[in-house]
Write a protein that holds these residues in place. Sequence first.
Motif, short mmCIF file in Angstrom:
data_model
loop_
_atom_site.label_atom_id
_atom_site.label_comp_id
_atom_site.label_asym_id
_atom_site.label_seq_id
_atom_site.Cartn_x
_atom_site.Cartn_y
_atom_site.Cartn_z
N GLY A 2 0.81 -1.21 0.00
CA GLY A 2 0.00 0.00 0.00
C GLY A 2 0.85 1.27 0.00
N ILE A 3 0.18 2.41 0.16
CA ILE A 3 0.88 3.70 0.05
C ILE A 3 1.72 4.02 1.27
CG2 ILE A 3 -0.75 4.69 -1.60
CD1 ILE A 3 -2.01 6.22 0.71
N ASP A 4 1.36 3.47 2.41
CA ASP A 4 2.17 3.70 3.62
C ASP A 4 3.00 2.45 3.91
OD1 ASP A 4 0.02 2.17 4.37
OD2 ASP A 4 -0.32 3.22 6.25
N ARG A 5 3.75 2.05 2.90
CA ARG A 5 4.54 0.83 2.92
C ARG A 5 5.50 0.78 4.10
NH1 ARG A 5 9.02 -1.89 1.77
NH2 ARG A 5 9.03 -3.45 0.15
N PRO A 6 5.51 -0.31 4.84
CA PRO A 6 6.49 -0.43 5.92
C PRO A 6 7.90 -0.59 5.35
CG PRO A 6 5.21 -2.45 5.74
CD PRO A 6 4.62 -1.48 4.78
N LEU A 7 8.86 -0.04 6.05
CA LEU A 7 10.27 -0.19 5.69
C LEU A 7 10.85 -1.19 6.66
CD1 LEU A 7 10.96 3.61 5.23
CD2 LEU A 7 10.63 1.92 3.42
N ARG A 54 16.34 1.56 -1.70
CA ARG A 54 15.35 1.48 -2.78
C ARG A 54 14.45 2.71 -2.84
NH1 ARG A 54 10.55 -2.96 -2.85
NH2 ARG A 54 9.30 -1.99 -4.45
N PHE A 55 14.13 3.26 -1.67
CA PHE A 55 13.19 4.38 -1.62
C PHE A 55 13.86 5.72 -1.34
CE2 PHE A 55 10.55 0.61 -0.86
CZ PHE A 55 9.63 0.79 -1.88
N ILE A 56 15.12 5.88 -1.75
CA ILE A 56 15.81 7.17 -1.62
C ILE A 56 14.96 8.25 -2.28
CG2 ILE A 56 17.78 8.52 -2.46
CD1 ILE A 56 19.53 6.07 -1.97
N THR A 61 13.12 12.93 4.54
CA THR A 61 13.36 12.33 3.23
C THR A 61 14.51 11.33 3.33
OG1 THR A 61 12.69 14.41 2.19
CG2 THR A 61 13.92 12.86 0.82
N LEU A 62 14.27 10.14 2.82
CA LEU A 62 15.31 9.10 2.85
C LEU A 62 16.45 9.49 1.91
CD1 LEU A 62 13.16 5.84 2.77
CD2 LEU A 62 14.41 6.80 4.71
N LYS A 63 17.67 9.38 2.43
CA LYS A 63 18.87 9.72 1.67
C LYS A 63 19.76 8.52 1.43
CE LYS A 63 18.06 14.02 1.01
NZ LYS A 63 17.86 14.51 -0.36
N GLY A 64 19.44 7.37 2.06
CA GLY A 64 20.23 6.18 1.81
C GLY A 64 20.45 5.35 3.05
N PHE A 65 21.36 4.41 2.89
CA PHE A 65 21.71 3.48 3.97
C PHE A 65 23.19 3.21 3.86
CE2 PHE A 65 22.24 -0.65 5.95
CZ PHE A 65 21.44 -0.54 7.08
N LYS A 66 23.91 3.38 4.98
CA LYS A 66 25.36 3.18 4.94
C LYS A 66 25.85 2.69 6.30
CE LYS A 66 29.63 5.54 3.80
NZ LYS A 66 30.24 6.82 3.50
N ASP A 67 26.62 1.62 6.29
CA ASP A 67 27.28 1.09 7.49
C ASP A 67 26.32 0.88 8.65
OD1 ASP A 67 29.75 1.17 6.13
OD2 ASP A 67 30.11 3.24 6.76
N GLY A 68 25.11 0.37 8.36
CA GLY A 68 24.15 0.07 9.40
C GLY A 68 23.31 1.25 9.86
N PHE A 69 23.42 2.37 9.15
CA PHE A 69 22.67 3.57 9.51
C PHE A 69 21.79 4.04 8.37
CE2 PHE A 69 26.09 3.57 12.55
CZ PHE A 69 25.49 4.05 13.71
N ALA A 77 8.97 1.69 10.87
CA ALA A 77 9.23 2.72 9.87
C ALA A 77 8.31 2.47 8.69
CB ALA A 77 10.69 2.68 9.44
N LYS A 78 7.91 3.56 8.04
CA LYS A 78 7.05 3.43 6.87
C LYS A 78 7.20 4.64 5.97
CE LYS A 78 2.93 5.52 8.91
NZ LYS A 78 1.49 5.35 9.12
N LEU A 79 6.83 4.46 4.70
CA LEU A 79 6.80 5.57 3.77
C LEU A 79 5.59 6.43 4.08
CD1 LEU A 79 7.59 3.87 0.33
CD2 LEU A 79 9.14 5.16 1.79
N THR A 80 5.71 7.70 3.80
CA THR A 80 4.58 8.63 3.94
C THR A 80 4.56 9.52 2.71
OG1 THR A 80 5.89 10.31 5.08
CG2 THR A 80 4.79 8.68 6.46
#
Length: 161
Positions: A81-86, A94-96, A117-125, A145-148
């Motif tokens: 759905g639109i409020d997809r869980p992360l 994927r959702f940067i 706003t998601l900017k990425g994922f690096k070294d466990g963060f 966590a979820k998209l909004t």
Amino acid sequence: MELITKVQNAVEPALNDMGYDIVRISVQGSAMQTLQIMAERKDRQEMTLDDCSRISHTASALLDIADPFAGKWVLEVSSPGIDRPLVKADDYTRFIGEQAKIELNHEINGRRRFKGTLKGFKDGFIQLDFEGKIIDLPFDDVNKAKLTFPEEIFNNKKGAK
């Protein structure tokens, strides 16, 4: 072995072969347990009712054989759905560029909830643009966590005629 792990081990290989990825598995209730399987298509096309039906039939048959539940249970299959869980680390890459709400188990600088706003994922963060600053949130500390959607989308619809 934990119930969710048993369910995942029973259904995931077949669903993957059918072209689906499991987004999340959850179990709710006690006397009559409800198993919820949230899935998406590997080709990232929109999930249809037929997709959910195929997953439901396959998962039901596999779970009847694996029999991970002690008592009665009900299966629900849905799309994210639109409020997809992360859920997975890959989700944050994927959702940067997408808006997200993230709740941590422990406070960072006096807060546990972040929206940005998601900017990425690096070294466990998880890297999040929060109030104009890029912050790093520990993936292992995420409670949920979820998209909004940006509020402007809803505000513009209210004023439209």
